[in-house]
Design a protein around this motif. Structure first.
Motif, PDB file in Angstrom:
ATOM      1  N   ALA A 166       0.833  -1.200   0.000  1.00 38.63           N
ATOM      2  CA  ALA A 166       0.000   0.000   0.000  1.00 38.63           C
ATOM      3  C   ALA A 166       0.867   1.249   0.000  1.00 38.63           C
ATOM      4  N   ARG A 167       0.312   2.335  -0.524  1.00 43.41           N
ATOM      5  CA  ARG A 167       1.021   3.619  -0.541  1.00 43.41           C
ATOM      6  C   ARG A 167       1.019   4.276   0.829  1.00 43.41           C
ATOM      7  N   ALA A 168       0.026   3.940   1.647  1.00 40.55           N
ATOM      8  CA  ALA A 168      -0.084   4.526   2.981  1.00 40.55           C
ATOM      9  C   ALA A 168      -0.659   3.502   3.935  1.00 40.55           C
ATOM     10  N   CYS A 213       7.279   7.347  11.297  1.00 38.77           N
ATOM     11  CA  CYS A 213       5.999   7.736  10.705  1.00 38.77           C
ATOM     12  C   CYS A 213       6.120   9.017   9.882  1.00 38.77           C
ATOM     13  N   HIS A 214       5.221   9.147   8.930  1.00 40.45           N
ATOM     14  CA  HIS A 214       5.137  10.365   8.118  1.00 40.45           C
ATOM     15  C   HIS A 214       4.264  11.411   8.785  1.00 40.45           C
ATOM     16  N   VAL A 243       7.550  14.545  13.434  1.00 45.06           N
ATOM     17  CA  VAL A 243       7.107  13.932  12.180  1.00 45.06           C
ATOM     18  C   VAL A 243       7.059  14.981  11.069  1.00 45.06           C
ATOM     19  N   PRO A 244       7.161  14.564   9.809  1.00 43.95           N
ATOM     20  CA  PRO A 244       7.070  15.517   8.705  1.00 43.95           C
ATOM     21  C   PRO A 244       5.719  16.237   8.633  1.00 43.95           C
ATOM     22  N   LEU A 245       4.625  15.508   8.932  1.00 42.33           N
ATOM     23  CA  LEU A 245       3.295  16.103   8.843  1.00 42.33           C
ATOM     24  C   LEU A 245       2.617  16.017  10.209  1.00 42.33           C
ATOM     25  N   ALA A 246       2.393  17.173  10.831  1.00 41.41           N
ATOM     26  CA  ALA A 246       1.747  17.239  12.138  1.00 41.41           C
ATOM     27  C   ALA A 246       0.360  17.854  11.984  1.00 41.41           C
ATOM     28  N   VAL A 247      -0.656  17.173  12.519  1.00 37.98           N
ATOM     29  CA  VAL A 247      -2.030  17.666  12.439  1.00 37.98           C
ATOM     30  C   VAL A 247      -2.681  17.496  13.807  1.00 37.98           C
ATOM     31  N   VAL A 248      -3.290  18.551  14.318  1.00 40.38           N
ATOM     32  CA  VAL A 248      -4.014  18.499  15.579  1.00 40.38           C
ATOM     33  C   VAL A 248      -5.449  18.930  15.316  1.00 40.38           C
ATOM     34  N   THR A 249      -6.395  18.061  15.622  1.00 38.39           N
ATOM     35  CA  THR A 249      -7.808  18.381  15.432  1.00 38.39           C
ATOM     36  C   THR A 249      -8.408  18.844  16.751  1.00 38.39           C
TER      37      THR A 249
END
Length: 385
Positions: A166-168, A213-214, A243-249
């Motif tokens: 898988a790609r992800a 992780c990405h 991590v390269p991509l950080a997201v906080v909801t």
């Protein structure tokens, strides 16, 4: 709902989804696909629950009291929330899970494999093993749940060895992590999440696997506690160092993100809607984020798309089967555009930040998606729902 025809190419139980078959009849990644791509866009693993959700109650029942609900829905739950959300957005989705041999498992396997186009080729059905079940009661913006289930007879790490590439991959740092080790040295982008720490320790050592992780996508409470910060924007900056991509909801207060690979920073307010059931909203956001990342959309567009998909989901009830398909997105965009062109100032204001959808949404009818129902049937036609 925009659509209307069952997919004749839906895979049979246990078979991998053909690459030509997209359950939403729309492939947002079509222009980017190459012959050398792996067969799946995203791979998931975890426990599938049979969810029974009661809605339309004014309050939760008192001990010893019986209340009648106005609504009832049945749907696959647990990791199925994320799997269905990803598949409905056109991602070629694989799920590794252990299924029982009961009627609940029959229905969930049929729903996910044949109606949603999810690849279950690495999943396994175990004899004399029953499905995990959750009963949820929703009232006044809160929920009460009762769950029963058992550990899988076989570790997921063993089953994942037979899963397509898988790609992800989307993983839970608080769950079984052995299975995703196969991805950490390859080209697969690993998107990590983590749950609420009931111990209250919030040990930063729990985040050590992020080195492989990405992306990391915790909610605001989790992010602030693990990073020892006092606001979501400070938490996302601390996570961006890991991590390269950080997201906080942050629920109705929006989402924050930093993409170190592109140098982008973004904040996106939530789309204001009246929520009926928030079950699975975070999974819908995560699926949208994976799609936007694989499609190489700008960071702000990824957040806005995730916010929109979550907003559409919470206006339905039933967890996984509330996830929007492209028909829902087309309907929302079309009605908003029509209202804006008719002079509706609010619609025009809302439409502005989403103009990028003009280049994304399909310009033809796409297949409709089934919704959660009070009972479950083995031969339901999604076009009828």
């Amino acid at each position: 709902m925009t659509d209307h025809h069952p997919d004749p190419a839906a895979p049979q139980p246990g078979a991998a989804a053909p690459q030509s078959a997209c359950p939403a009849d729309w492939d947002p990644l079509a222009s980017q696909r190459r012959p050398e791509d792996p067969p799946l866009d995203v791979l998931l693993s975890g426990t599938v629950f049979f969810d029974i959700v009661f809605t339309g109650l004014d309050r939760l029942p008192e001990p010893g009291e019986e209340l009648w609900s106005k609504g009832l829905g049945s749907s696959p739950g647990g990791i199925a929330n994320l799997a269905v959300a990803a598949a409905r957005l056109g991602l070629r989705t694989g799920l590794v899970a252990g299924f029982g041999d009961d009627a609940y498992a029959d229905w969930m396997w049929h729903t996910m494999s044949e109606e949603e186009g999810i690849d279950l080729s690495a999943s396994k059905r175990f004899p004399d093993f029953h499905s995990a079940l959750t009963c949820s009661i929703a009232a006044q913006g809160d929920r009460a749940m009762v769950t029963h289930g058992h550990d899988s007879p076989e570790p997921m790490s063993r089953l994942v060895q037979h899963a397509p590439a898988a790609r992800a991959a989307v993983v839970d740092l608080a769950g079984e992590t052995d299975w995703w080790g196969r991805f950490t040295s390859g080209d697969t982008k690993v998107f990590a999440d983590i749950g609420f720490d009931e111990t209250g320790r919030w040990d930063p050592a729990d985040l050590a696997p992020l080195a492989h992780c990405h992306a990391f996508t915790p909610n605001a409470v989790e992010a602030m506690n693990y990073t020892r910060t006092e606001s979501p924007d400070r938490a996302v900056r601390a996570i961006a160092e890991l991590v390269p991509l950080a997201v906080v909801t942050d629920g109705v207060d929006g989402s924050y993100a930093i993409d170190q690979t592109t140098g982008e920073e973004a904040f996106c307010p939530a789309v204001p809607v009246t929520a009926i059931d928030t079950t699975g909203a975070g999974d819908v956001f995560a699926a949208a984020l994976v799609l936007g990342t694989l499609a190489e959309w700008p960071l702000e567009q990824r957040l806005k798309f995730g916010s929109l998909c979550s907003a559409l989901a919470v206006q339905q009830f039933g967890g996984s089967l509330a996830a929007p398909g492209w028909g829902d997105i087309v309907d929302w965009w079309g009605s908003l555009s029509t209202a804006a062109q008719a002079g509706d100032l609010r619609a025009g204001y809302t439409r502005g930040p989403y103009m990028f959808l003009d280049d994304i949404v399909p310009d033809h009818p796409v297949q409709g998606r089934r919704r959660a129902q009070g009972t479950f049937a083995m031969r339901s036609d999604a076009g009828h729902h």
